[in-house]
Design a protein around this motif. Structure first.
Motif, short mmCIF file in Angstrom:
data_model
loop_
_atom_site.label_atom_id
_atom_site.label_comp_id
_atom_site.label_asym_id
_atom_site.label_seq_id
_atom_site.Cartn_x
_atom_site.Cartn_y
_atom_site.Cartn_z
N THR A 102 17.53 13.84 5.56
CA THR A 102 16.28 13.48 6.22
C THR A 102 16.26 14.16 7.58
N LYS A 154 13.80 18.40 -4.41
CA LYS A 154 12.72 17.42 -4.44
C LYS A 154 12.54 16.97 -2.99
N SER A 211 9.91 15.02 0.09
CA SER A 211 8.73 14.24 0.45
C SER A 211 8.60 14.24 1.97
N GLU A 224 3.23 8.83 2.62
CA GLU A 224 4.26 9.69 2.04
C GLU A 224 3.60 10.59 1.01
N GLU A 225 3.92 11.89 1.09
CA GLU A 225 3.38 12.87 0.17
C GLU A 225 4.52 13.75 -0.34
N THR A 226 4.29 14.41 -1.45
CA THR A 226 5.23 15.42 -1.93
C THR A 226 5.18 16.60 -0.97
N PHE A 227 6.33 17.14 -0.63
CA PHE A 227 6.41 18.32 0.25
C PHE A 227 6.88 19.48 -0.61
N ILE A 278 10.84 14.55 6.98
CA ILE A 278 10.99 15.12 5.64
C ILE A 278 12.30 14.62 5.04
N SER A 279 12.20 14.19 3.79
CA SER A 279 13.37 13.79 3.02
C SER A 279 13.59 14.81 1.91
#
Length: 76
Positions: free
Chosen positions: A1, A26, A28, A48-51, A71-72
């Protein structure tokens, strides 16, 4: 993160691995204004969104972390 605490600057990030090559990622992102927070009445200020902007490279991964975001990453 990883967190970018800047209110208006994005930064390039390059991750390098020594022993293995990354095969997939993967990611987010939490994104919102600097002092934004969610409440029960307004739950969508910080979402939270997909990055999808992470690029796998021969040496690891690279991306640009947007201003005021967290960002994770899950890299395998």
């Amino acid at each position: 993160t990883l967190a970018n605490l800047s209110a208006d600057e994005s930064y390039p990030v390059e991750l390098m691995f020594q022993e293995r090559k990354a095969e997939n990622v993967k990611a987010s992102i939490l994104r919102g204004e600097m002092h934004a927070y969610n409440t029960f009445d307004e739950p969508d200020h910080v979402i939270e969104e997909t990055f999808a902007d992470v690029e796998l490279t021969e040496r690891g991964a690279s991306f640009r972390i947007p201003a005021c975001s967290v960002i994770s990453l899950e890299i395998r």
